[in-house]
Motif scaffolding. Sequence first.
Motif, mmCIF file in Angstrom:
data_model
loop_
_atom_site.group_PDB
_atom_site.id
_atom_site.type_symbol
_atom_site.label_atom_id
_atom_site.label_comp_id
_atom_site.label_asym_id
_atom_site.label_seq_id
_atom_site.Cartn_x
_atom_site.Cartn_y
_atom_site.Cartn_z
ATOM 1 N N ALA A 1 0.812 -1.310 -0.089
ATOM 2 C CA ALA A 1 -0.341 0.074 -0.265
ATOM 3 C C ALA A 1 0.831 1.223 0.053
ATOM 4 O O ALA A 1 0.682 2.456 -0.744
ATOM 5 N N GLU A 2 1.929 1.470 0.881
ATOM 6 C CA GLU A 2 2.567 2.465 0.889
ATOM 7 C C GLU A 2 3.594 2.670 -0.516
ATOM 8 O O GLU A 2 4.058 3.700 -0.859
ATOM 9 N N ARG A 3 3.539 1.696 -1.330
ATOM 10 C CA ARG A 3 4.074 2.100 -2.698
ATOM 11 C C ARG A 3 3.068 1.877 -3.662
ATOM 12 O O ARG A 3 3.429 1.802 -4.996
ATOM 13 N N ASP A 4 1.836 2.338 -3.402
ATOM 14 C CA ASP A 4 0.757 2.628 -4.232
ATOM 15 C C ASP A 4 0.494 1.225 -5.274
ATOM 16 O O ASP A 4 0.185 1.379 -6.307
ATOM 17 N N ALA B 1 0.159 -13.562 -3.093
ATOM 18 C CA ALA B 1 -0.585 -12.286 -3.409
ATOM 19 C C ALA B 1 -0.474 -11.668 -4.728
ATOM 20 O O ALA B 1 0.960 -11.763 -5.451
ATOM 21 N N VAL B 2 -1.423 -11.274 -5.271
ATOM 22 C CA VAL B 2 -1.373 -10.780 -6.794
ATOM 23 C C VAL B 2 -1.717 -9.424 -6.639
ATOM 24 O O VAL B 2 -2.693 -8.835 -5.872
ATOM 25 N N PHE B 3 -0.664 -8.383 -6.954
ATOM 26 C CA PHE B 3 -0.803 -7.032 -6.952
ATOM 27 C C PHE B 3 -0.380 -6.294 -8.407
ATOM 28 O O PHE B 3 0.173 -6.794 -9.176
ATOM 29 N N ARG B 4 -1.081 -5.090 -8.364
ATOM 30 C CA ARG B 4 -1.014 -4.507 -9.424
ATOM 31 C C ARG B 4 -0.379 -2.957 -9.027
ATOM 32 O O ARG B 4 -0.815 -2.342 -8.379
ATOM 33 N N GLN B 5 0.459 -2.606 -10.011
ATOM 34 C CA GLN B 5 1.036 -1.073 -9.799
ATOM 35 C C GLN B 5 0.299 -0.141 -10.364
ATOM 36 O O GLN B 5 -0.627 -0.472 -11.026
ATOM 37 N N PRO C 1 6.701 2.543 -7.531
ATOM 38 C CA PRO C 1 8.070 2.453 -8.011
ATOM 39 C C PRO C 1 8.205 1.396 -8.998
ATOM 40 O O PRO C 1 7.310 0.432 -9.313
ATOM 41 N N ALA C 2 9.387 1.299 -9.746
ATOM 42 C CA ALA C 2 9.568 0.431 -10.676
ATOM 43 C C ALA C 2 9.745 -1.099 -9.865
ATOM 44 O O ALA C 2 9.913 -1.040 -8.726
ATOM 45 N N ILE C 3 9.306 -2.062 -10.609
ATOM 46 C CA ILE C 3 9.143 -3.418 -9.923
ATOM 47 C C ILE C 3 10.535 -3.851 -9.369
ATOM 48 O O ILE C 3 10.734 -4.506 -8.129
ATOM 49 N N ASP C 4 11.671 -3.462 -9.791
ATOM 50 C CA ASP C 4 13.163 -3.833 -9.327
ATOM 51 C C ASP C 4 13.278 -3.228 -8.296
ATOM 52 O O ASP C 4 13.804 -3.795 -6.975
ATOM 53 N N ALA C 5 12.779 -1.918 -7.933
ATOM 54 C CA ALA C 5 12.828 -1.345 -6.820
ATOM 55 C C ALA C 5 11.853 -1.566 -5.562
ATOM 56 O O ALA C 5 12.368 -1.900 -4.396
ATOM 57 N N ILE C 6 10.927 -2.330 -5.828
ATOM 58 C CA ILE C 6 10.011 -3.046 -5.230
ATOM 59 C C ILE C 6 10.624 -4.172 -4.816
ATOM 60 O O ILE C 6 10.555 -4.423 -3.337
ATOM 61 N N ARG C 7 11.173 -4.838 -5.370
ATOM 62 C CA ARG C 7 11.815 -6.000 -4.956
ATOM 63 C C ARG C 7 12.941 -5.918 -3.862
ATOM 64 O O ARG C 7 12.943 -6.418 -3.011
ATOM 65 N N ALA C 8 13.889 -4.866 -4.437
ATOM 66 C CA ALA C 8 14.863 -4.350 -3.445
ATOM 67 C C ALA C 8 14.420 -4.262 -2.199
ATOM 68 O O ALA C 8 14.904 -4.388 -1.070
ATOM 69 N N GLU C 9 13.372 -3.174 -2.078
ATOM 70 C CA GLU C 9 13.036 -2.745 -0.812
ATOM 71 C C GLU C 9 12.303 -3.662 -0.084
ATOM 72 O O GLU C 9 12.234 -3.816 1.206
ATOM 73 N N PHE C 10 11.341 -4.709 -0.875
ATOM 74 C CA PHE C 10 10.737 -5.814 0.246
ATOM 75 C C PHE C 10 11.766 -6.456 0.792
ATOM 76 O O PHE C 10 11.662 -6.896 1.733
ATOM 77 N N ASP C 11 12.787 -6.905 0.166
ATOM 78 C CA ASP C 11 13.842 -7.684 0.645
ATOM 79 C C ASP C 11 14.639 -7.050 1.882
ATOM 80 O O ASP C 11 14.740 -7.943 2.959
ATOM 81 N N SER C 12 14.689 -5.913 1.881
ATOM 82 C CA SER C 12 15.558 -5.344 2.972
ATOM 83 C C SER C 12 14.295 -4.880 4.254
ATOM 84 O O SER C 12 14.903 -4.814 5.241
ATOM 85 N N THR C 13 13.159 -4.734 3.889
ATOM 86 C CA THR C 13 12.407 -3.931 4.686
ATOM 87 C C THR C 13 11.284 -5.109 5.423
ATOM 88 O O THR C 13 10.944 -5.038 6.458
#
Length: 297
Positions: free
Chosen positions: A36-39, A60-64, A69-81
């Motif tokens: 949700a925080e990443r729209d 979970a199925v989600f839609r940008q 953010p770009a999907i690569d950024a979402i992946r990186a942030e999900f891993d770290s947070t």
Amino acid sequence: MRSTSEATPPARPEYILHASCPAGIGIVAAVATFLAERDCYICALEQFDDDSTARFFMRAVFRQQDKSPAIDAIRAEFDSTVATRLDMGWKIYDPLDPVRTVIMVSKTDHCLDDLLYRRRTGELNLSITAVVSNHLDLRPMVEREGIRFIFLPVNKDNKAQQEARLLEIVDETDSELVVLARYMQILSDGLARRLAGKCINIHHSFLPGFKGAKPYQQAFDRGVKLIGATAHYATPDLDEGPIIEQVLTRVDHNYRVDQLTRVGRDNECLALATAVKFHIERRVFVDGNKTVVFRGP
């Protein structure tokens, strides 16, 4: 009147989050809040907490959206947070990416033919990188589809060499899935371990009953009232891997062996195709020697 392009905005990309971790409080909230925080709009979410293994599973199925953010950024942030904090094994998949797959066969064609048909019609989003066989019988069928056919004859003297070559083929083609579509060879323990969780086998019986040769003759001799087929992940324990899908058909004393065999072929095709579909749609989690399969939307 608005044009068609104005009336129908382009579809936004969707992704699948496939995740598991030790069970605990706040997992769903953490994932939902992160998205949700990443729209990102959650289109579907399924979860299961296995009390017997203390493991949590989520798809979970989600839609940008516009501000995502770009999907690569979402992946990186999900891993770290999220993932690191929850000790989560996870991956985000693009469902439009065809799953690169090696199919293995022997002489029997019905399961292969069914998979090729479902791929051709778009039901299975597969990129079949090769069909590998220990016989030449199905080569014409495969090459008519424009698919690479690889002949790897197997005997007791060359089995280890041919299995090593199979692993080379999987690596060379960057394939993530191997489907045993009535491949009538027993995989070595080493090969089964190397392919753990990414090799689907079809067993022409409702496991754990009627293992081994001539299951329909066994079924006839026992006067069964149900004929089944089982699709499961291959493991070193023959025909005892985690079950993904099973199909049953009711029969009676009127069925001869050849009729039971025909019913069985239909069951095999359906069970195998369903298991492959569940796998490539990221609906399956291996949970010890069983599976969690989300069958929802």
